[in-house]
Write an enzyme that holds these catalytic residues in place. Structure first.
Site, mmCIF file in Angstrom:
data_model
loop_
_atom_site.group_PDB
_atom_site.id
_atom_site.type_symbol
_atom_site.label_atom_id
_atom_site.label_comp_id
_atom_site.label_asym_id
_atom_site.label_seq_id
_atom_site.Cartn_x
_atom_site.Cartn_y
_atom_site.Cartn_z
ATOM 1 N N GLY A 1 72.307 27.168 61.789
ATOM 2 C CA GLY A 1 73.385 27.458 62.655
ATOM 3 C C GLY A 1 73.229 27.202 64.199
ATOM 4 N N ALA A 2 73.588 25.870 64.922
ATOM 5 C CA ALA A 2 73.552 26.028 66.313
ATOM 6 C C ALA A 2 74.272 25.897 66.555
ATOM 7 C CB ALA A 2 73.470 23.848 66.296
ATOM 8 N N THR B 1 64.205 6.295 53.331
ATOM 9 C CA THR B 1 64.203 6.378 54.490
ATOM 10 C C THR B 1 64.620 8.186 54.563
ATOM 11 O OG1 THR B 1 65.339 6.129 56.623
ATOM 12 C CG2 THR B 1 66.838 5.586 54.606
ATOM 13 N N ARG C 1 67.380 7.598 64.313
ATOM 14 C CA ARG C 1 67.428 6.437 65.227
ATOM 15 C C ARG C 1 68.534 5.901 65.237
ATOM 16 N NH1 ARG C 1 64.425 2.246 65.111
ATOM 17 N NH2 ARG C 1 63.137 2.917 63.195
ATOM 18 N N ASP D 1 71.380 6.850 55.880
ATOM 19 C CA ASP D 1 72.025 5.930 56.443
ATOM 20 C C ASP D 1 72.574 4.515 56.503
ATOM 21 O OD1 ASP D 1 69.472 4.540 57.357
ATOM 22 O OD2 ASP D 1 70.043 4.205 59.728
ATOM 23 N N ARG E 1 55.769 -2.265 59.732
ATOM 24 C CA ARG E 1 57.032 -2.309 60.478
ATOM 25 C C ARG E 1 56.693 -3.746 60.885
ATOM 26 N NH1 ARG E 1 60.789 0.910 60.922
ATOM 27 N NH2 ARG E 1 60.334 2.900 61.400
ATOM 28 N N ARG F 1 58.772 13.470 58.654
ATOM 29 C CA ARG F 1 59.099 12.426 58.189
ATOM 30 C C ARG F 1 57.322 12.698 57.066
ATOM 31 N NH1 ARG F 1 59.099 7.028 61.364
ATOM 32 N NH2 ARG F 1 57.163 6.631 60.262
ATOM 33 N N GLU G 1 68.139 11.778 68.266
ATOM 34 C CA GLU G 1 67.706 10.772 69.249
ATOM 35 C C GLU G 1 68.902 9.735 69.719
ATOM 36 O OE1 GLU G 1 64.296 9.085 67.191
ATOM 37 O OE2 GLU G 1 65.508 8.679 65.411
ATOM 38 N N GLY H 1 64.361 1.617 54.330
ATOM 39 C CA GLY H 1 65.876 1.929 55.572
ATOM 40 C C GLY H 1 66.717 0.179 54.999
ATOM 41 N N ASP H 2 67.106 0.151 56.064
ATOM 42 C CA ASP H 2 68.028 -1.081 56.476
ATOM 43 C C ASP H 2 66.455 -2.788 56.460
ATOM 44 O OD1 ASP H 2 67.647 0.237 59.286
ATOM 45 O OD2 ASP H 2 69.078 -0.068 59.983
ATOM 46 N N ARG I 1 66.610 32.564 75.236
ATOM 47 C CA ARG I 1 66.628 31.578 75.456
ATOM 48 C C ARG I 1 67.057 30.508 74.952
ATOM 49 N NH1 ARG I 1 60.240 31.455 76.210
ATOM 50 N NH2 ARG I 1 59.411 31.587 78.218
ATOM 51 N N GLY J 1 59.483 2.574 58.301
ATOM 52 C CA GLY J 1 58.991 3.862 58.546
ATOM 53 C C GLY J 1 58.865 4.969 57.280
ATOM 54 N N ASP K 1 66.690 8.624 57.253
ATOM 55 C CA ASP K 1 67.322 8.589 58.274
ATOM 56 C C ASP K 1 68.574 8.602 57.533
ATOM 57 O OD1 ASP K 1 65.990 7.863 60.332
ATOM 58 O OD2 ASP K 1 66.469 6.133 60.235
HETATM 59 O O1 F6P Z 1 63.372 5.299 60.155
HETATM 60 C C1 F6P Z 1 62.946 6.381 60.238
HETATM 61 C C2 F6P Z 1 62.705 6.798 61.715
HETATM 62 O O2 F6P Z 1 61.236 7.937 61.135
HETATM 63 C C3 F6P Z 1 63.862 6.905 62.272
HETATM 64 O O3 F6P Z 1 64.335 8.054 62.528
HETATM 65 C C4 F6P Z 1 62.995 6.994 64.075
HETATM 66 O O4 F6P Z 1 64.083 6.675 65.336
HETATM 67 C C5 F6P Z 1 62.133 5.910 64.080
HETATM 68 O O5 F6P Z 1 61.802 5.621 61.975
HETATM 69 C C6 F6P Z 1 60.732 6.291 64.456
HETATM 70 O O6 F6P Z 1 59.918 5.239 64.136
HETATM 71 P P1 F6P Z 1 57.804 4.565 63.701
HETATM 72 O O7 F6P Z 1 57.456 6.249 63.066
HETATM 73 O O8 F6P Z 1 58.198 3.098 63.937
HETATM 74 O O9 F6P Z 1 58.027 5.091 65.261
#
Ligand code: F6P
Length: 325
Positions: free
Chosen positions: A188-189, A128, A174, A132, A74, A258, A225, A104-105, A165, A13, A130
């Protein structure tokens, strides 16, 4: 410093700041009088031999641009031994003696295997949204993504307030909750639902009740997510079935997170890491990811960067809870 030809690719990504890294890598190679090649479409391009020679001017004007000029993919075939063999043959035939991968990973896993199986010197740079990866405080793109989420939720807050609302906003990440946690605090969630926690629907309902008692006129629940409670639509259903009078809306922010011009922090860190990756490679480092920990450069073995859990600051969750009263 015996290396002469260095290749760079972006994979997985995309994230804002990847271009800033590419610029730093290319210009550092030129600075040290090395040949530098961009690989198009990540590992797919590596297996197809899609390389382009780059110079300092190839990367002009990209520091402020989101996305990646080298394109990304990918790649399923690169997950196979056969695919990696094909890539290694291409690298060797082009006399590439060092590869820098940005991603990323999944990207770093591929780089580690390429090094292990074929002895290609590799250095990874964390790119990335994320956040992570272990071995860096902030992956490139994370800060920009959090700023994007903040701007979106601020806008949602305006309309939420006007209509009294409750909004459930799903953010990316991810199976990691970094974006959710950071943006939940910055907006401020009322609640932040993370993959790393077992939040129950009752806890959410308690917070909603407390909000109503305290005369809150709008509520935002940020859900990652990868959370364990379910989709934002399922969460919305549970809230409505208990409180039919609450007007609940769902927003899934998706890929807007992104894109966009990288933040100042992402540009600066991308520049630091791009230079450090080339210098690390020229000084004989390999099979490592370069990162910034407490503002210091660190080289972490790829396997550790991937398999160790990047620590989530749970104190932020407690802070958010206190402040959402
Ligand atoms: O790893 C980055 C990311 O944006 C994640 O946060 C998300 O789950 C995933 O890639 C979405 O991937 P794609 O763009 O392939 O749908």
């Amino acid at each position: 410093m015996s290396k002469k030809n260095i290749a760079v690719l972006t994979s997985g990504g995309d994230s804002p700041g990847m271009n800033a890294i590419i610029r730093a890598v290319v210009r550092t190679c030129v600075f040290y009088d090395k040949n530098v090649f961009g690989v198009i479409r990540g590992y797919d391009g590596l297996m197809e031999g899609d390389f382009m020679s780059m110079n300092a001017r190839s990367v002009k004007g990209i520091l402020s641009q989101g996305g990646t000029i080298l394109k990304s993919a990918r790649s399923d075939f690169f997950r196979t031994i056969e695919g990696r063999k094909k890539a290694a043959i291409n690298l060797k035939s082009k006399k590439i003696d060092g590869l820098i991968v940005i991603g990323g990973d999944g990207t770093l896993t591929g780089a580690h295997l390429l090094n292990e199986e074929h002895g290609i010197p590799v250095i990874g740079i964390p790119g990335t949204i994320d956040n992570d990866l272990f071995g860096t405080d902030s992956t490139i793109g994370f800060d920009t993504a959090c700023n994007t989420v903040k701007s979106c939720i601020d806008k949602i807050r305006d309309t939420a307030n006007s209509h009294n609302r409750l909004f459930i906003v799903e953010v990316m990440g991810r199976d990691a909750g970094f974006i959710a946690l950071n943006s939940g605090v910055s907006t401020g969630a009322l609640e932040i639902v993370l993959p790393e926690m077992n939040t129950s629907i009752d806890e959410l309902l308690e917070s909603v009740e407390r909000g109503a008692k305290n005369k809150k006129t709008s509520n935002i629940i940020v859900v990652a997510e990868g959370n364990r409670l379910g989709s934002p639509f399922e969460i919305s259903k549970s809230i409505i079935s208990r409180y039919p009078k609450i007007d609940v809306k769902v927003t899934i922010l998706g890929h807007v997170q992104r894109g966009g011009s990288p933040s100042s922090l992402d540009r600066v860190n991308a520049s630091i890491l791009g230079v450090a990756a080339v210098e690390g490679l020229l000084n004989g480092k390999s099979d490592v990811m370069v990162g910034l920990v407490n503002n210091h450069l660190e080289y972490t073995f790829l396997q550790q960067a991937i398999f160790n859990k990047a620590p989530l600051n749970m104190e932020l969750h407690r802070i958010a809870k206190i402040l959402s009263i």
